[in-house]
Design a protein around this motif. Structure first.
Motif, PDB file in Angstrom:
ATOM      1  N   VAL A   1      -6.551  23.673   8.598  1.00 54.83           N
ATOM      2  CA  VAL A   1      -7.900  23.527   9.144  1.00 54.83           C
ATOM      3  C   VAL A   1      -8.362  22.070   9.049  1.00 54.83           C
ATOM      4  N   ILE A   2      -8.161  21.477   7.901  1.00 51.17           N
ATOM      5  CA  ILE A   2      -8.613  20.092   7.696  1.00 51.17           C
ATOM      6  C   ILE A   2      -7.794  19.129   8.537  1.00 51.17           C
ATOM      7  N   GLY A   3      -6.497  19.343   8.606  1.00 51.47           N
ATOM      8  CA  GLY A   3      -5.648  18.469   9.414  1.00 51.47           C
ATOM      9  C   GLY A   3      -5.978  18.558  10.895  1.00 51.47           C
ATOM     10  N   LEU A   4      -6.163  19.790  11.409  1.00 52.26           N
ATOM     11  CA  LEU A   4      -6.469  19.961  12.828  1.00 52.26           C
ATOM     12  C   LEU A   4      -7.840  19.393  13.181  1.00 52.26           C
ATOM     13  N   SER A   5      -8.755  19.387  12.221  1.00 54.48           N
ATOM     14  CA  SER A   5     -10.128  18.948  12.499  1.00 54.48           C
ATOM     15  C   SER A   5     -10.357  17.466  12.233  1.00 54.48           C
ATOM     16  N   ASN A   6      -9.363  16.788  11.659  1.00 59.21           N
ATOM     17  CA  ASN A   6      -9.546  15.378  11.282  1.00 59.21           C
ATOM     18  C   ASN A   6      -8.283  14.575  11.568  1.00 59.21           C
ATOM     19  N   VAL A   7      -7.854  14.625  12.833  1.00 59.03           N
ATOM     20  CA  VAL A   7      -6.585  13.970  13.172  1.00 59.03           C
ATOM     21  C   VAL A   7      -6.674  12.455  12.985  1.00 59.03           C
ATOM     22  N   GLN A   8      -7.882  11.934  12.920  1.00 58.71           N
ATOM     23  CA  GLN A   8      -8.030  10.494  12.703  1.00 58.71           C
ATOM     24  C   GLN A   8      -7.737  10.099  11.253  1.00 58.71           C
ATOM     25  N   GLN A   9      -7.793  11.069  10.329  1.00 54.13           N
ATOM     26  CA  GLN A   9      -7.600  10.743   8.911  1.00 54.13           C
ATOM     27  C   GLN A   9      -6.215  11.113   8.384  1.00 54.13           C
TER      28      GLN A   9
ATOM     29  N   SER B   1       4.774   5.390   9.340  1.00 61.34           N
ATOM     30  CA  SER B   1       4.724   4.920  10.728  1.00 61.34           C
ATOM     31  C   SER B   1       3.356   4.323  11.071  1.00 61.34           C
ATOM     32  N   GLN B   2       2.403   4.390  10.131  1.00 63.97           N
ATOM     33  CA  GLN B   2       1.088   3.777  10.403  1.00 63.97           C
ATOM     34  C   GLN B   2       1.125   2.287  10.089  1.00 63.97           C
TER      35      GLN B   2
ATOM     36  N   ARG C   1       0.844  -1.197   0.000  1.00 63.72           N
ATOM     37  CA  ARG C   1       0.000   0.000   0.000  1.00 63.72           C
ATOM     38  C   ARG C   1       0.878   1.246   0.000  1.00 63.72           C
ATOM     39  N   LEU C   2       0.542   2.176  -0.878  1.00 61.76           N
ATOM     40  CA  LEU C   2       1.385   3.369  -1.034  1.00 61.76           C
ATOM     41  C   LEU C   2       0.901   4.516  -0.146  1.00 61.76           C
ATOM     42  N   PRO C   3       1.838   5.333   0.347  1.00 61.32           N
ATOM     43  CA  PRO C   3       1.470   6.546   1.076  1.00 61.32           C
ATOM     44  C   PRO C   3       0.932   7.601   0.113  1.00 61.32           C
ATOM     45  N   VAL C   4      -0.030   8.380   0.592  1.00 54.73           N
ATOM     46  CA  VAL C   4      -0.698   9.390  -0.242  1.00 54.73           C
ATOM     47  C   VAL C   4      -0.610  10.760   0.423  1.00 54.73           C
TER      48      VAL C   4
ATOM     49  N   CYS D   1      -3.728   2.027  -1.436  1.00 55.78           N
ATOM     50  CA  CYS D   1      -2.986   3.002  -0.625  1.00 55.78           C
ATOM     51  C   CYS D   1      -3.194   2.770   0.869  1.00 55.78           C
ATOM     52  N   LYS D   2      -2.325   3.399   1.640  1.00 53.12           N
ATOM     53  CA  LYS D   2      -2.400   3.290   3.099  1.00 53.12           C
ATOM     54  C   LYS D   2      -3.678   3.955   3.606  1.00 53.12           C
ATOM     55  N   ALA D   3      -4.119   3.517   4.793  1.00 52.21           N
ATOM     56  CA  ALA D   3      -5.424   3.952   5.304  1.00 52.21           C
ATOM     57  C   ALA D   3      -5.466   5.453   5.597  1.00 52.21           C
ATOM     58  N   LYS D   4      -4.409   5.972   6.216  1.00 48.04           N
ATOM     59  CA  LYS D   4      -4.402   7.392   6.558  1.00 48.04           C
ATOM     60  C   LYS D   4      -3.554   8.176   5.571  1.00 48.04           C
ATOM     61  N   PHE D   5      -3.948   9.424   5.340  1.00 50.78           N
ATOM     62  CA  PHE D   5      -3.263  10.296   4.387  1.00 50.78           C
ATOM     63  C   PHE D   5      -2.470  11.369   5.117  1.00 50.78           C
TER      64      PHE D   5
END
Lengths: 283, 283
Positions: free
Chosen positions: A157-165, A282-283, A46-49, A139-143
């Motif tokens: 904004v998107i990164g701070l609001s969606n740390v799970q993704q 690291s995921q 799975r590739l990193p995105v 691809c890997k699960a998290k981006f």
């Protein structure tokens, strides 16, 4: 969900620079999307995105033609996804200014007419596109997510609001406090109305102040000191002040002599890709 | 001789990406010029200089925004000079087609009206610009020259005809036989008239056939095999055939899957810069 339709592909640094079109249900229009697929796509893992969000007046092609990111992405085996910056098409509302309407979606979900029928860029980037990318690529699960100027605002904004993704976030010359600068106030007033409490979810400084001590995501910001918009459009510095106050672990670098252009991005994009790669792997 | 006037400059990979304007006496109009100045300009030694000639529809900015050449030029300490592809201005004759007139000077000295009052790109590149560069920068006596498509044609023709001025020549997807393809025949007829003997000095295949056994210059050519213009516009292959016949020492590489775009150039420009650097430093 409509799938991505390949409309162009050519070799680039041993991988492929591709362009797709698709019907976006969220945006209610047809969209184009640029994707760099590294040579490692032929392997089984799975590739990193990395998602890249562009700035005002850009479309999906500015980053892929000007930043020179494919060289390092090909080395690392990283997929680069570059979306457009707004809904497109004859039926989509627009404005005469370069800083509102087409090319200026500001990565928000508009609630005000005439914008609310198409301008849902937040949901497009956070929900619809990730699903399409997962559908199309192994691809890997998290981006990770990065961007420039208005796109730097979007990434923070998107990164701070969606740390799970997102595993990591980075930005070049981001608009960090749109509630307090001309570009931001014009766009947020038009898309969200006069009630400023509705703006707060799209202001990186506000989010950092509210959540930064509890929700953290690895973060890298580069800022040119010869950037004409540095003070007037609230780039980087107000965010840095809050990060220092709350001890938020963001790496923020200033560079004398660099302006707001893609020459600045090209000069430092390699470091951003390697930063994201470390975290993605690291995921 | 009018000197170069700096109109823009920003840091790029530790050096400076600059843009100049000047009045060209040869072209009888005002011209713009992009120059990358590496960080080594602050040292006392003379720097190597590579001229880059762009293709149809380009101006002085396409190469410097899209090829990603500054990274390696900054490492090597090499000045990059990217001229425009034709005379410019309201008084300059033009044509409706993208392949004649402005953006399509073909690096020849026009002899036919209405082109002959401005279209002297050969003399501009070979004489006026080198003098201006020597006047402005502390650089080595001999240059190298490279280009793409129409600019690859220009680089081959100019390099083969001026071995005393250029240490090495390289090209991406060059038009090598303009006397025998649509782009070339249209331009050469307009600029030089119907008499094909006047075309020969601007045809790389003709020059190689005539002079290649006596006058040699180190040469590198890269060609994409997914290039839509490969056969129709006489790119690379007719030149390779002659080089083989006369044992001319040109390195010619073909690449499957690569097209005519700057993605192709960006993928292989590093090798061209290192090739020219080796030869430039041997003077």
């Amino acid at each position: 969900m409509a799938s991505l339709e390949l409309i162009a592909s050519t070799n680039c640094f041993g991988g492929q620079q591709q362009r797709y079109q698709h019907h976006s249900e969220v945006l209610n229009c047809d969209m184009k999307l640029s994707v760099f697929v590294p040579p490692q796509v032929q392997l089984s893992h799975r590739l990193p995105v990395l998602f890249w969000l562009s700035g005002l007046t850009c479309n999906d092609e500015n980053f892929i033609t000007k930043a020179g990111a494919q060289r390092v992405a090909a080395e690392l085996g990283m997929i680069l996804v570059a979306p457009d910056t707004s809904p497109r098409g004859d039926e989509v509302a627009d404005d005469e200014g370069y800083d509102l309407g087409k090319g200026a979606g500001f990565y928000v979900n508009a609630t005000q007419a005439p914008w609310d029928s198409h301008y849902k860029m937040y949901d497009y980037i956070v929900e619809e596109l990730p699903a399409l990318i997962r559908d199309t690529f192994h691809c890997k699960a998290k981006f990770s997510i990065a961007g420039h100027s208005m796109g730097g605002h979007g990434a923070l904004v998107i990164g701070l609001s969606n740390v799970q993704q997102y595993m990591s976030v980075s930005a070049f010359a981001p608009i960090v406090n749109p509630m307090a600068c001309d570009w931001g106030k014009k766009a947020l007033t038009a898309y969200l109305g006069e009630d400023k409490t509705s703006w707060q979810q799209y202001d990186a400084c506000h989010l950092l102040q509210q959540q930064g001590q509890f929700l953290q995501v690895p973060m890298l910001i580069d800022q040119g000191l010869a950037d004409d918009f540095l003070d007037s459009q609230k780039l980087t510095r107000p965010f840095e002040q809050i990060a220092k106050q709350i001890n938020y672990p963001a790496e923020i670098n200033y560079h004398s002599g660099y302006d707001h252009s893609y020459y600045f991005i090209a000069s430092f994009i390699e470091n951003h890709l390697r930063f994201h790669y470390r975290h993605l792997m690291s995921q």
